[in-house]
Design a protein around this motif. Structure first.
Motif, PDB file in Angstrom:
ATOM      1  N   ALA A 243       2.629 -20.605  27.461  1.00  0.00           N
ATOM      2  CA  ALA A 243       1.925 -19.592  28.257  1.00  0.00           C
ATOM      3  C   ALA A 243       1.740 -18.291  27.483  1.00  0.00           C
ATOM      4  N   ARG A 244       2.200 -18.222  26.250  1.00  0.00           N
ATOM      5  CA  ARG A 244       2.085 -16.988  25.474  1.00  0.00           C
ATOM      6  C   ARG A 244       1.300 -17.204  24.184  1.00  0.00           C
ATOM      7  N   PRO A 245       0.051 -17.649  24.305  1.00  0.00           N
ATOM      8  CA  PRO A 245      -0.742 -17.898  23.093  1.00  0.00           C
ATOM      9  C   PRO A 245      -1.097 -16.619  22.347  1.00  0.00           C
ATOM     10  N   GLY A 246      -1.172 -15.475  23.071  1.00  0.00           N
ATOM     11  CA  GLY A 246      -1.529 -14.221  22.397  1.00  0.00           C
ATOM     12  C   GLY A 246      -0.523 -13.823  21.345  1.00  0.00           C
ATOM     13  N   LEU A 247       0.742 -13.979  21.648  1.00  0.00           N
ATOM     14  CA  LEU A 247       1.782 -13.640  20.690  1.00  0.00           C
ATOM     15  C   LEU A 247       1.730 -14.560  19.477  1.00  0.00           C
ATOM     16  N   VAL A 248       1.483 -15.838  19.736  1.00  0.00           N
ATOM     17  CA  VAL A 248       1.365 -16.799  18.636  1.00  0.00           C
ATOM     18  C   VAL A 248       0.156 -16.466  17.762  1.00  0.00           C
ATOM     19  N   ALA A 249      -0.956 -16.086  18.403  1.00  0.00           N
ATOM     20  CA  ALA A 249      -2.165 -15.736  17.654  1.00  0.00           C
ATOM     21  C   ALA A 249      -1.919 -14.515  16.767  1.00  0.00           C
ATOM     22  N   ALA A 250      -1.200 -13.524  17.312  1.00  0.00           N
ATOM     23  CA  ALA A 250      -0.904 -12.328  16.516  1.00  0.00           C
ATOM     24  C   ALA A 250      -0.040 -12.668  15.308  1.00  0.00           C
ATOM     25  N   GLY A 251       0.955 -13.525  15.524  1.00  0.00           N
ATOM     26  CA  GLY A 251       1.805 -13.934  14.413  1.00  0.00           C
ATOM     27  C   GLY A 251       1.039 -14.719  13.370  1.00  0.00           C
ATOM     28  N   ALA A 252       0.166 -15.622  13.853  1.00  0.00           N
ATOM     29  CA  ALA A 252      -0.636 -16.412  12.927  1.00  0.00           C
ATOM     30  C   ALA A 252      -1.579 -15.529  12.126  1.00  0.00           C
ATOM     31  N   LEU A 253      -2.176 -14.538  12.787  1.00  0.00           N
ATOM     32  CA  LEU A 253      -3.088 -13.634  12.090  1.00  0.00           C
ATOM     33  C   LEU A 253      -2.342 -12.817  11.042  1.00  0.00           C
ATOM     34  N   ALA A 254      -1.141 -12.372  11.390  1.00  0.00           N
ATOM     35  CA  ALA A 254      -0.347 -11.605  10.424  1.00  0.00           C
ATOM     36  C   ALA A 254      -0.051 -12.422   9.174  1.00  0.00           C
ATOM     37  N   ILE A 255       0.301 -13.689   9.378  1.00  0.00           N
ATOM     38  CA  ILE A 255       0.597 -14.565   8.239  1.00  0.00           C
ATOM     39  C   ILE A 255      -0.657 -14.790   7.401  1.00  0.00           C
ATOM     40  N   LEU A 256      -1.781 -15.052   8.072  1.00  0.00           N
ATOM     41  CA  LEU A 256      -3.035 -15.288   7.351  1.00  0.00           C
ATOM     42  C   LEU A 256      -3.453 -14.057   6.556  1.00  0.00           C
ATOM     43  N   VAL A 257      -3.274 -12.876   7.142  1.00  0.00           N
ATOM     44  CA  VAL A 257      -3.634 -11.649   6.439  1.00  0.00           C
ATOM     45  C   VAL A 257      -2.730 -11.443   5.230  1.00  0.00           C
ATOM     46  N   LEU A 258      -1.441 -11.693   5.387  1.00  0.00           N
ATOM     47  CA  LEU A 258      -0.517 -11.539   4.266  1.00  0.00           C
ATOM     48  C   LEU A 258      -0.879 -12.474   3.118  1.00  0.00           C
ATOM     49  N   VAL A 259      -1.242 -13.694   3.454  1.00  0.00           N
ATOM     50  CA  VAL A 259      -1.647 -14.655   2.424  1.00  0.00           C
ATOM     51  C   VAL A 259      -2.922 -14.179   1.727  1.00  0.00           C
ATOM     52  N   THR A 260      -3.849 -13.642   2.516  1.00  0.00           N
ATOM     53  CA  THR A 260      -5.138 -13.232   1.973  1.00  0.00           C
ATOM     54  C   THR A 260      -5.028 -12.014   1.067  1.00  0.00           C
ATOM     55  N   ILE A 261      -4.150 -11.076   1.416  1.00  0.00           N
ATOM     56  CA  ILE A 261      -4.041  -9.849   0.609  1.00  0.00           C
ATOM     57  C   ILE A 261      -3.064  -9.986  -0.544  1.00  0.00           C
ATOM     58  N   ALA A 262      -2.395 -11.117  -0.640  1.00  0.00           N
ATOM     59  CA  ALA A 262      -1.344 -11.269  -1.656  1.00  0.00           C
ATOM     60  C   ALA A 262      -1.884 -11.054  -3.065  1.00  0.00           C
ATOM     61  N   GLN A 263      -3.039 -11.629  -3.376  1.00  0.00           N
ATOM     62  CA  GLN A 263      -3.604 -11.496  -4.719  1.00  0.00           C
ATOM     63  C   GLN A 263      -3.906 -10.036  -5.036  1.00  0.00           C
ATOM     64  N   GLY A 264      -4.568  -9.342  -4.118  1.00  0.00           N
ATOM     65  CA  GLY A 264      -4.898  -7.945  -4.347  1.00  0.00           C
ATOM     66  C   GLY A 264      -3.670  -7.059  -4.394  1.00  0.00           C
ATOM     67  N   PHE A 265      -2.704  -7.314  -3.508  1.00  0.00           N
ATOM     68  CA  PHE A 265      -1.492  -6.498  -3.478  1.00  0.00           C
ATOM     69  C   PHE A 265      -0.735  -6.617  -4.798  1.00  0.00           C
ATOM     70  N   ALA A 266      -0.640  -7.829  -5.319  1.00  0.00           N
ATOM     71  CA  ALA A 266       0.056  -8.031  -6.593  1.00  0.00           C
ATOM     72  C   ALA A 266      -0.650  -7.282  -7.720  1.00  0.00           C
ATOM     73  N   ALA A 267      -1.982  -7.341  -7.726  1.00  0.00           N
ATOM     74  CA  ALA A 267      -2.733  -6.635  -8.766  1.00  0.00           C
ATOM     75  C   ALA A 267      -2.623  -5.122  -8.595  1.00  0.00           C
ATOM     76  N   ASP A 268      -2.607  -4.651  -7.350  1.00  0.00           N
ATOM     77  CA  ASP A 268      -2.440  -3.210  -7.102  1.00  0.00           C
ATOM     78  C   ASP A 268      -1.107  -2.722  -7.660  1.00  0.00           C
ATOM     79  N   ALA A 269      -0.045  -3.454  -7.346  1.00  0.00           N
ATOM     80  CA  ALA A 269       1.284  -3.061  -7.810  1.00  0.00           C
ATOM     81  C   ALA A 269       1.375  -3.125  -9.335  1.00  0.00           C
ATOM     82  N   ARG A 270       0.791  -4.169  -9.906  1.00  0.00           N
ATOM     83  CA  ARG A 270       0.831  -4.342 -11.361  1.00  0.00           C
ATOM     84  C   ARG A 270       0.075  -3.209 -12.061  1.00  0.00           C
ATOM     85  N   SER A 271      -1.118  -2.898 -11.587  1.00  0.00           N
ATOM     86  CA  SER A 271      -1.910  -1.845 -12.224  1.00  0.00           C
ATOM     87  C   SER A 271      -1.283  -0.476 -11.998  1.00  0.00           C
ATOM     88  N   MET A 272      -0.597  -0.288 -10.860  1.00  0.00           N
ATOM     89  CA  MET A 272       0.087   0.974 -10.610  1.00  0.00           C
ATOM     90  C   MET A 272       1.170   1.208 -11.650  1.00  0.00           C
TER      91      MET A 272
END
Length: 449
Positions: A243-272
């Motif tokens: 009965a709580r799909p919204g919470l699951v969707a938020a968690g899934a979106l957070a994971i997907l976003v983290l996976v998606t930004i991982a490449q850029g975040f690593a390059a940002d930290a490296r170039s910094m």
């Protein structure tokens, strides 16, 4: 939220935010204008046309190529006319007029000199367009469309680029007009830029807000689909958590976003980390200052700013070094590698320029372009000299990457440890080092000053 996260950590926007070029200034207004164009199609309210025009005017005030952001608004207007036919003509015309006037007013407020001195502005724009469209860069071995598509794989990252493509397909499936409004600007910008003679990754930055919006839409829908799948699986087992799909969707979106930004975040930290260390050009300058007196005659390739030659920390006009590279004529600095030839080395020796500082930013262009005279120049320089100083920007044991107009300046490759080019200072054999400006009787070879 997903789109904001992607734009925040995408490598290319972060890189040029550090430099604060005008390309960065278009990011927010382009996003605002696109949202206004979508809303103008969906609800037709005057405020939507107003928002779209205001965003477009501000974007154009930063970067004239952002004027293509008016295309989505034109699509919205035409589609609204087709949908509403004659009864919609008056309302759509009024909305388009409001958007046009708002664009002009905001452009005037942010860039009044475009109107007050239109002749000069037109001349400068024409000259810039001619430079970008007619003069290629020595050492740039690529073509437009593959180049710009390739920059997306590291500019926003592979996952984000694929998500943007998926988002475009999903938006077209949802509403053809809405999908066209969202994709026409980045597509038109890529086509326009691909037809130029020069290519810069940052020139595509105005399209990034739209690309991350499309990617964010795909990630959000993927998260919703995962939440629905989770709910159905839990329901089969009679679990209350179904009965709580919204919470699951938020968690899934957070994971997907983290996976998606991982490449850029690593390059940002490296170039910094890279940018936190001393540039190789500064290291080379410090070495010259420490080992030679003022007004040293030295050939330094044009990969440094003009103040590189001044005495630092003093107010006088004395020079730490005497200039020894191409004259500052139109395109000369960019075309410098094509000027080089072995005969220059004897001219250096005759005028007392016994030290020659080479940089991978220049030599790499010669290698990419396969310039026979320039390559012979570097070979002859190495043969007639000994290396007295060398500074490398790369990690120990790392393979130096080939010269690239993006990676050699934004330090995306993991091989970099510090900013700057690879520098070698040669000392010509059988050469008497001199100091001070050249006398009237002394001449460097043509094109060198």
């Amino acid at each position: 939220v997903a789109a904001a996260a992607l734009l925040t950590f995408a490598f290319l926007p972060v890189t040029y935010s550090r430099i604060a070029v005008t390309d960065i200034g278009v990011l927010a207004p382009v996003a605002v204008s696109i949202v206004g164009s979508v809303r103008a199609w969906e609800d037709g309210r005057m405020r939507s046309w107003l928002v779209a025009g205001a965003g477009a005017g501000l974007a154009i005030g930063f970067k004239y190529t952002a004027g293509l952001v008016l295309l989505p608004l034109a699509v919205a207007a035409v589609a609204a006319l087709v949908r509403g036919r004659r009864p919609a003509l008056g309302r759509v015309a009024a909305g388009a007029l409001v958007a046009a006037l708002t664009t002009i007013v905001v452009l005037f407020l942010t860039n009044p000199y475009f109107f007050l001195d239109f002749g000069d502005a037109h001349r400068q724009l024409t000259a810039q367009a001619a430079t970008a469209g007619d003069f290629g860069k020595v050492g740039q071995n690529t073509t437009g469309l593959p180049y710009y598509l390739g920059t997306l794989t590291w500019g926003i990252g592979w996952v984000a680029a694929l998500a943007a493509l998926a988002g475009a397909l999903l938006e077209f499936r949802r509403d053809v007009v809405r999908g066209l409004i969202l994709v026409i600007f980045p597509l038109a910008l890529i086509v326009y830029l691909s037809l130029q003679a020069r290519f810069f990754s940052r020139w595509l930055l105005p399209a990034y807000p739209v690309l991350v919006l499309l990617a964010g839409a795909a990630l959000a829908q993927a998260a919703s689909a995962l939440a629905g799948l989770w709910a159905r699986m839990r329901a089969r087992h009679g679990s209350a958590s179904a009965a709580r799909p919204g919470l699951v969707a938020a968690g899934a979106l957070a994971i997907l976003v983290l996976v998606t930004i991982a490449q850029g975040f690593a390059a940002d930290a490296r170039s910094m980390q890279v940018l936190g260390r001393i540039d190789t050009r500064q290291l080379a300058r410090d070495w010259l200052v420490a080992h030679y007196p003022d007004s040293l005659r030295v050939v330094i390739e044009p990969g440094v700013p003009a103040r590189y030659y001044r005495e630092q920390g003093q107010s006088g006009h004395r020079k730490a070094f005497v200039r020894g590279f191409a004259k500052h004529q139109a395109e000369t600095r960019i075309q410098y590698p094509s000027l080089l030839k072995p005969e220059y080395i004897d001219a250096y020796r005759q005028t007392g320029f016994c030290l020659v500082m080479t940089m991978s930013l220049i030599e790499g262009r010669s290698q990419n372009a396969k310039l026979p005279k320039a390559l012979a120049y570097y070979d002859e320089l190495a043969r007639q000299s000994k290396v007295v100083y060398h500074a490398s920007p790369y990690k120990r044991g790392a393979k130096p990457p080939r010269f690239d107009f993006d990676f050699s300046y934004n330090y995306y490759p993991a091989a970099f440890r510090r900013p700057g080019p690879e520098i070698t200072i040669y000392r010509l054999r059988h050469c008497k080092q001199k100091y001070g400006p050249l006398k009237k009787t002394e001449h460097l070879p043509g094109g060198i000053s």
